[in-house]
Motif scaffolding. Structure first.
Motif, PDB file in Angstrom:
ATOM      1  N   ASP A  48       1.006  -0.758  -0.274  1.00  0.00           N
ATOM      2  CA  ASP A  48       0.131  -0.043  -0.051  1.00  0.00           C
ATOM      3  C   ASP A  48       0.921   1.181   0.085  1.00  0.00           C
ATOM      4  OD1 ASP A  48      -2.311  -1.178   0.857  1.00  0.00           O
ATOM      5  OD2 ASP A  48      -2.398  -1.641   1.870  1.00  0.00           O
ATOM      6  N   SER A  49       0.591   2.382  -1.216  1.00  0.00           N
ATOM      7  CA  SER A  49       1.269   3.352  -0.445  1.00  0.00           C
ATOM      8  C   SER A  49       0.811   4.549  -0.974  1.00  0.00           C
ATOM      9  CB  SER A  49       2.593   4.005  -2.132  1.00  0.00           C
ATOM     10  OG  SER A  49       1.169   3.832  -2.873  1.00  0.00           O
ATOM     11  N   TYR A  50       0.735   5.588   0.466  1.00  0.00           N
ATOM     12  CA  TYR A  50       0.430   6.489   0.822  1.00  0.00           C
ATOM     13  C   TYR A  50       1.018   8.104   0.354  1.00  0.00           C
ATOM     14  CZ  TYR A  50      -2.142   3.157   3.289  1.00  0.00           C
ATOM     15  OH  TYR A  50      -2.996   2.125   3.746  1.00  0.00           O
ATOM     16  N   THR A  51       0.041   8.948   0.094  1.00  0.00           N
ATOM     17  CA  THR A  51       1.269   9.885   0.412  1.00  0.00           C
ATOM     18  C   THR A  51       0.448  11.096   1.407  1.00  0.00           C
ATOM     19  OG1 THR A  51       1.277   9.778  -1.903  1.00  0.00           O
ATOM     20  CG2 THR A  51       2.239  12.880  -0.619  1.00  0.00           C
ATOM     21  N   LYS A  52       1.819  12.048   2.110  1.00  0.00           N
ATOM     22  CA  LYS A  52       1.795  12.708   2.915  1.00  0.00           C
ATOM     23  C   LYS A  52       2.387  14.019   3.185  1.00  0.00           C
ATOM     24  CE  LYS A  52       0.191  14.169   7.504  1.00  0.00           C
ATOM     25  NZ  LYS A  52      -0.750  12.953   8.760  1.00  0.00           N
ATOM     26  N   GLN A  53       1.682  15.662   2.642  1.00  0.00           N
ATOM     27  CA  GLN A  53       2.688  16.632   3.040  1.00  0.00           C
ATOM     28  C   GLN A  53       2.649  16.943   4.395  1.00  0.00           C
ATOM     29  OE1 GLN A  53       3.299  19.100  -0.762  1.00  0.00           O
ATOM     30  NE2 GLN A  53       2.172  20.768   0.694  1.00  0.00           N
ATOM     31  N   CYS A  54       3.760  17.045   5.207  1.00  0.00           N
ATOM     32  CA  CYS A  54       3.342  18.202   6.193  1.00  0.00           C
ATOM     33  C   CYS A  54       4.817  18.842   6.632  1.00  0.00           C
ATOM     34  CB  CYS A  54       3.392  16.974   7.376  1.00  0.00           C
ATOM     35  SG  CYS A  54       4.719  15.523   7.293  1.00  0.00           S
ATOM     36  N   VAL A  55       4.762  19.483   8.136  1.00  0.00           N
ATOM     37  CA  VAL A  55       5.648  20.767   7.714  1.00  0.00           C
ATOM     38  C   VAL A  55       6.614  20.027   9.208  1.00  0.00           C
ATOM     39  CG1 VAL A  55       6.917  23.044   8.233  1.00  0.00           C
ATOM     40  CG2 VAL A  55       4.486  22.636   7.318  1.00  0.00           C
ATOM     41  N   ILE A  56       8.160  19.707   8.497  1.00  0.00           N
ATOM     42  CA  ILE A  56       8.819  18.845   9.710  1.00  0.00           C
ATOM     43  C   ILE A  56       9.874  20.342  10.298  1.00  0.00           C
ATOM     44  CG2 ILE A  56      10.027  17.281  10.627  1.00  0.00           C
ATOM     45  CD1 ILE A  56       8.090  15.626   8.918  1.00  0.00           C
ATOM     46  N   VAL A  60       8.443  22.604   4.910  1.00  0.00           N
ATOM     47  CA  VAL A  60       8.116  21.186   4.148  1.00  0.00           C
ATOM     48  C   VAL A  60       8.297  19.933   3.804  1.00  0.00           C
ATOM     49  CG1 VAL A  60       5.447  21.388   2.078  1.00  0.00           C
ATOM     50  CG2 VAL A  60       6.319  23.538   3.631  1.00  0.00           C
ATOM     51  N   ALA A  61       7.545  18.530   4.418  1.00  0.00           N
ATOM     52  CA  ALA A  61       8.141  17.687   3.155  1.00  0.00           C
ATOM     53  C   ALA A  61       7.680  16.476   2.626  1.00  0.00           C
ATOM     54  CB  ALA A  61       8.908  16.914   4.596  1.00  0.00           C
ATOM     55  N   LYS A  62       6.961  16.279   1.248  1.00  0.00           N
ATOM     56  CA  LYS A  62       6.198  15.194   0.788  1.00  0.00           C
ATOM     57  C   LYS A  62       7.142  13.935   1.348  1.00  0.00           C
ATOM     58  CE  LYS A  62       3.717  14.570  -3.122  1.00  0.00           C
ATOM     59  NZ  LYS A  62       3.792  14.023  -5.053  1.00  0.00           N
ATOM     60  N   LEU A  63       5.655  12.738   1.966  1.00  0.00           N
ATOM     61  CA  LEU A  63       6.428  12.105   2.371  1.00  0.00           C
ATOM     62  C   LEU A  63       5.814  10.830   1.967  1.00  0.00           C
ATOM     63  CD1 LEU A  63       5.982  12.099   6.136  1.00  0.00           C
ATOM     64  CD2 LEU A  63       8.092  12.909   4.643  1.00  0.00           C
ATOM     65  N   ASP A  64       6.061  10.366   0.872  1.00  0.00           N
ATOM     66  CA  ASP A  64       5.872   9.166   0.055  1.00  0.00           C
ATOM     67  C   ASP A  64       6.089   7.733   0.322  1.00  0.00           C
ATOM     68  OD1 ASP A  64       4.982  10.045  -2.357  1.00  0.00           O
ATOM     69  OD2 ASP A  64       6.462   9.240  -3.890  1.00  0.00           O
ATOM     70  N   ILE A  65       4.767   6.847   1.030  1.00  0.00           N
ATOM     71  CA  ILE A  65       5.103   6.247   2.433  1.00  0.00           C
ATOM     72  C   ILE A  65       4.888   5.360   2.372  1.00  0.00           C
ATOM     73  CG2 ILE A  65       4.212   5.519   5.000  1.00  0.00           C
ATOM     74  CD1 ILE A  65       3.958   8.718   5.420  1.00  0.00           C
ATOM     75  N   LEU A  66       5.276   3.975   1.471  1.00  0.00           N
ATOM     76  CA  LEU A  66       5.119   2.717   1.380  1.00  0.00           C
ATOM     77  C   LEU A  66       5.178   1.371   2.575  1.00  0.00           C
ATOM     78  CD1 LEU A  66       4.290   1.379  -1.515  1.00  0.00           C
ATOM     79  CD2 LEU A  66       6.775   0.671  -1.295  1.00  0.00           C
ATOM     80  N   ASP A  67       3.767   1.309   2.289  1.00  0.00           N
ATOM     81  CA  ASP A  67       4.089  -0.091   3.532  1.00  0.00           C
ATOM     82  C   ASP A  67       3.325  -2.090   3.556  1.00  0.00           C
ATOM     83  OD1 ASP A  67       2.605  -1.635   5.656  1.00  0.00           O
ATOM     84  OD2 ASP A  67       0.219  -1.468   5.239  1.00  0.00           O
ATOM     85  N   THR A  68       4.226  -1.769   4.035  1.00  0.00           N
ATOM     86  CA  THR A  68       5.266  -3.209   2.692  1.00  0.00           C
ATOM     87  C   THR A  68       5.088  -4.924   3.738  1.00  0.00           C
ATOM     88  OG1 THR A  68       7.111  -3.816   4.230  1.00  0.00           O
ATOM     89  CG2 THR A  68       6.865  -2.361   1.853  1.00  0.00           C
TER      90      THR A  68
END
Length: 203
Positions: A48-56, A60-68
């Motif tokens: 499953d892949s998700y994208t989230k933009q957040c401020v750290i 600003v960071a755009k995270l492409d998150i892969l749940d394996t």
């Protein structure tokens, strides 16, 4: 302090890969981070892949998150994810000793695929809300963290405890690693080349 993006105005995209054994709560942690809700039922993930933009830290960071997938039969597929990942959340369940012992295998696999001695990773002990069923002590986790040279965070996908912190801390680790790998010395050459162009223009 104002929110800003990367130096050239673009937002940096970071690929985060969530790895760990089956049933440790990789999907639950990921979905809690992305959607702020807890998924109780266990449905084995293939990918499953998700994208989230957040401020750290004001960036600003755009995270492409892969749940394996945690199951061994997806090992070849997992190696493919590892090749593209910028950083990894190594997740185990503190109620499941086997999942803790498997972390060394995942850590070794990532370093082998990356052909590195170290790489950005955070060790996440999930299910901290089930402290009465704990099978792995905090001191054992810290000891493993020292051995693998990774930070350890105890989290709970159910209560959302330290879920955001786990992802945010990984982003900080990735940024530090990338800054050390590519020190910002690129500005000087580009400046001198623009000077050359202006000299040419004068000639």
């Amino acid at each position: 302090m104002s929110t800003n993006a990367a130096g050239d105005g673009t937002i940096q995209t970071l690929k985060i890969v969530v790895v760990g054994g089956g049933g440790v709560g990789k999907s639950a942690i990921t979905i809690q981070f992305i959607q702020s809700c807890f998924v109780a039922e266990y449905d084995p993930t293939i990918e499953d892949s998700y994208t989230k933009q957040c401020v750290i830290d004001n960036i600003v960071a755009k995270l492409d998150i892969l749940d394996t997938a945690g199951q061994d039969e997806f090992n070849a597929m997992r190696e493919q994810y590892m090749r593209t990942g910028d950083g990894f959340l190594l997740v185990y369940s503190l109620t499941n000793r086997t999942s803790f012992e498997e972390i060394i295998k995942f850590h070794k696999q990532i370093l082998r695929v990356k052909d590195r001695d170290e790489y950005p990773m955070i060790l996440v002990a999930n299910k901290a809300d089930l402290n009465d069923q704990r099978a792995v002590s905090s001191s054992e986790a810290q000891e493993l963290g020292k051995q693998l040279k990774v930070e350890v965070i105890e989290a709970s996908a159910k209560t959302r405890m330290n879920v955001d912190q786990s992802f945010h801390q990984l982003v900080r680790t990735i940024r530090k690693f990338q800054a050390e790998e590519n020190p910002p010395m690129l500005q000087r050459p580009s400046k001198s080349s623009s000077d050359k162009q202006s000299c040419c223009a004068l000639l």
